[in-house]
Design an enzyme around this catalytic site. Structure first.
Site, mmCIF file in Angstrom:
data_model
loop_
_atom_site.group_PDB
_atom_site.id
_atom_site.type_symbol
_atom_site.label_atom_id
_atom_site.label_comp_id
_atom_site.label_asym_id
_atom_site.label_seq_id
_atom_site.Cartn_x
_atom_site.Cartn_y
_atom_site.Cartn_z
ATOM 1 N N GLU A 376 0.835 -1.203 0.000
ATOM 2 C CA GLU A 376 0.000 0.000 0.000
ATOM 3 C C GLU A 376 0.867 1.249 0.000
ATOM 4 O OE1 GLU A 376 -2.701 -0.097 3.308
ATOM 5 O OE2 GLU A 376 -3.896 -1.720 2.449
ATOM 6 N N GLU A 464 -6.424 -7.343 -0.329
ATOM 7 C CA GLU A 464 -6.592 -7.211 1.125
ATOM 8 C C GLU A 464 -7.875 -6.447 1.414
ATOM 9 O OE1 GLU A 464 -3.113 -5.769 3.533
ATOM 10 O OE2 GLU A 464 -4.664 -4.536 4.479
HETATM 11 C C1 IDC Z 1 -2.480 -3.702 10.620
HETATM 12 C C2 IDC Z 1 -2.619 -4.827 11.622
HETATM 13 C C3 IDC Z 1 -2.222 -4.347 12.980
HETATM 14 C C4 IDC Z 1 -0.822 -3.766 12.900
HETATM 15 C C5 IDC Z 1 -0.781 -2.676 11.844
HETATM 16 C C6 IDC Z 1 0.611 -2.096 11.653
HETATM 17 O O1 IDC Z 1 -3.948 -5.284 11.603
HETATM 18 O O2 IDC Z 1 -2.270 -5.412 13.897
HETATM 19 O O3 IDC Z 1 -0.478 -3.217 14.162
HETATM 20 O O4 IDC Z 1 -1.187 -3.209 10.610
HETATM 21 O O5 IDC Z 1 1.505 -3.066 11.251
HETATM 22 C C7 IDC Z 1 -3.735 -2.141 5.990
HETATM 23 C C8 IDC Z 1 -2.415 -2.797 5.968
HETATM 24 C C9 IDC Z 1 -2.297 -3.815 7.074
HETATM 25 C C10 IDC Z 1 -2.952 -3.303 8.342
HETATM 26 C C11 IDC Z 1 -4.453 -3.200 8.060
HETATM 27 C C12 IDC Z 1 -5.283 -2.778 9.275
HETATM 28 O O6 IDC Z 1 -2.090 -3.351 4.723
HETATM 29 O O7 IDC Z 1 -0.942 -4.072 7.301
HETATM 30 O O8 IDC Z 1 -2.734 -4.238 9.353
HETATM 31 N N1 IDC Z 1 -4.649 -2.278 6.973
HETATM 32 O O9 IDC Z 1 -4.876 -1.534 9.740
HETATM 33 N N2 IDC Z 1 -4.233 -1.328 5.089
HETATM 34 C C13 IDC Z 1 -5.432 -0.875 5.486
HETATM 35 C C14 IDC Z 1 -5.717 -1.477 6.703
#
Ligand code: IDC
Length: 538
Positions: A376, A464
């Site tokens: 992303e 995702e």
């Molecule tokens: C989130 C995880 C969370 C972690 C965070 C940072 O759910 O536990 O602490 O990342 O690493 C994304 C990302 C994905 C995110 C997810 C939710 O690709 O890594 O995971 N998210 O925030 N994009 C939109 C949402």
């Protein structure tokens, strides 16, 4: 109150029996229907079939000795015949319609989707249309869904009228000689089915797949995912419906992800959480368990930062083990270079290029690999200034080694800036662009962007998404998720859900403390996991 209810069940049952539409009678009683029906002439094209099916007790006639071959058959009538043939156990249902317990069983078994026949029952008494009938028939009885897209679609003069979600089942039914066209070569996908036609379809499928009528409802779920015939050299020990051995190397045709022979394919499955944090949930056992519940793809999030690959390169071996496990289970594997806090893909472009060359060398002969070159992009970057140049560097590096694997490309604003892609797309083949959504945050406006992108020829892959809000927490937002699922399904768009782990956050598919060493049990699914897993087969 109780008595009244009981009587009404008996009454509706006897109406159902009198209508003769759904009784699979394996007792001697069924034999009585064998004597000729008053309205089935021995010269009628369906005479032999109707007679035989009546003899077997699969369909019976009306009290007055007629069969009414030209009458339409309803959704409930058609589906429950198959439920009885397969011996599905009735399930607790949402309505008091006579068919509801078996309709619920058929829904749970994945024979049809929620929107095709909601368990609230409003469509149960409507005539079933041909494309849905064939899908249900094939899901219920077929032992494989193999077909050659070009050959079968060419047989159907009105192929353009067939809804993409029925390609697999209808074309497989054509290929197996179960369904066919009318005198003009048309399938008429939206037309109702007559009782004579229904009888014929069911008989052909039963003959083809050597179906024997189950004498009693089985206590367990009876439908396994149909096992696909292997068309190409297997990379796995176990073939699975919709898997790599069935679909082969994927390619992008127009905006659609397709299999090796050019037939549309939809991948649905799970994304891992960060591999540096949750390696225990990408074991062979877990991946198999997800596949056994209907998924055909896994995505592995190898974070670059947050103690990911850049600081901790050994996470690569967790990734390759996970990918190997996925291929072994006949599922597609997405290798995700998970940039996130480091939102500019150019920051680690050297490392990315090196990494993807290594992955391409390792997996170039596997048919099941998809590369996702930047999760992303975000922050002060743009498509034309940063992401596109990055893609123009990494894609040729992969293609020099693995010439035709599908590659997924991210875009700014956490994969939501599809508009900038529309006006400045990449010039490579077999590329798809990612769109990510979280139901609590991203709603119709993002679906509109996806629609606009697709309309402009941009192939989309939702690598995702979450049932939560964008933080990974909050919700579950089940209604908005349902809207997204219907949208993706209607547009044949593939997806992976965030995430297969037991972190204490809403988006995690497993409840906290799930024991990774003893496989995945249903009781370990979180509220989100239950919802997501229910969409694998839809
Ligand atoms: C989130 C995880 C969370 C972690 C965070 C940072 O759910 O536990 O602490 O990342 O690493 C994304 C990302 C994905 C995110 C997810 C939710 O690709 O890594 O995971 N998210 O925030 N994009 C939109 C949402």
């Amino acid at each position: 109150m109780k008595t009244k209810k009981f009587i009404s069940i008996i009454l509706s049952l006897s109406i159902f029996m009198a209508a003769g539409c759904g009784s699979v009678d394996t007792s001697a009683q069924g034999q009585s229907s064998a004597k000729g029906f008053t309205d089935v002439a021995s010269t009628a094209w369906y005479y032999g079939t109707v007679t035989e099916m009546a003899q077997k007790g699969i369909l019976s006639g009306y009290d007055d000795g007629s069969f009414k071959p030209g009458n339409t058959i309803t959704s409930a009538e058609f589906t429950t015949i198959l439920c009885r043939i397969k011996g599905l156990s009735p399930k607790s249902a949402q309505t008091s319609h006579w068919s509801a317990p078996l309709m619920q069983a058929a829904l749970d078994a994945g024979w049809y989707d929620y929107d095709e026949n909601p368990p609230t029952g409003e469509k149960y008494d409507q005539p079933i249309i041909r494309q849905i009938a064939v899908k249900i028939l094939m899901k219920a009885l077929a032992d494989n869904f193999s077909y050659d897209y070009n050959t079968e679609s060419a047989k159907m003069k009105d192929f353009s009228k067939l809804n993409g979600r029925y390609y697999d089942t209808v074309l497989a039914a054509y290929s197996a000689g179960i369904a066919g066209g009318d005198n003009n070569g048309n399938f008429n996908p939206d037309k109702p089915l007559t009782r004579a036609e229904a009888c014929t379809l069911i008989k052909r499928a039963m003959d083809k797949y050597n179906t024997t009528v189950s004498s009693q409802p089985q206590t367990e779920q009876t439908t396994q995912p149909a096992v696909a015939q292997q068309q190409t050299a297997p990379v796995s020990s176990e073939a699975r419906a919709g898997g790599v051995s069935q679909n082969g190397r994927l390619k992008v045709v127009g905006t659609q992800l397709c299999n090796e022979s050019g037939a549309p394919v939809v991948l649905r499955g799970m994304s891992s959480h960060g591999l540096q944090w949750f390696p225990q949930f990408v074991s062979n056992e877990y991946i198999k368990a997800v596949g056994d519940r209907g998924a055909n793809v896994m995505r592995f999030a190898m974070y670059t930062s947050e103690n990911g690959y850049i600081q901790n390169p050994s996470v690569k071996s967790t990734l390759t083990t996970a990918v190997d496990n996925t291929l072994k289970n006949d599922m597609y594997a997405i290798i995700d270079w998970h940039i996130l806090s480091d939102g500019n893909p150019m920051t680690y472009a050297n490392e990315a290029e090196q990494f993807f060359k290594e992955m391409a060398s390792r997996y170039k002969d596997s048919q099941g690999i998809i590369y996702e070159i930047c999760n992303e992009p975000n922050g002060g970057i743009s498509w034309s200034g940063n992401v596109k140049p990055y893609a123009e560097r990494i894609i040729p590096a992969i293609r020099a080694i693995d010439s035709d694997a599908v590659i997924l490309v991210g875009n700014p604003q956490w994969d939501q800036d599809l508009d900038s892609v529309v006006s400045d797309r990449l010039s490579f083949d077999n590329i798809m662009y990612t769109c990510h959504f979280y139901s609590g945050t991203h709603t119709q406006w993002l679906r509109d962007r996806v629609s606009n992108a697709v309309k402009n020829g941009i192939p989309i892959f939702v690598s995702e998404w979450g049932t939560s809000d964008a933080s990974g927490n909050g919700g579950v937002f089940a209604d908005e998720t349902q809207r997204w699922m219907e949208f993706l399904s209607a547009n044949n768009i593939s997806w992976c859900n965030w995430s297969l782990c037991d972190k204490n956050e809403t988006s995690a598919a497993l409840i906290q403390g799930s024991n990774a060493s003893d496989g995945l049990s249903d009781s370990e699914l979180s509220a989100s996991g239950k919802i997501v897993f229910s969409y694998f087969n839809k």
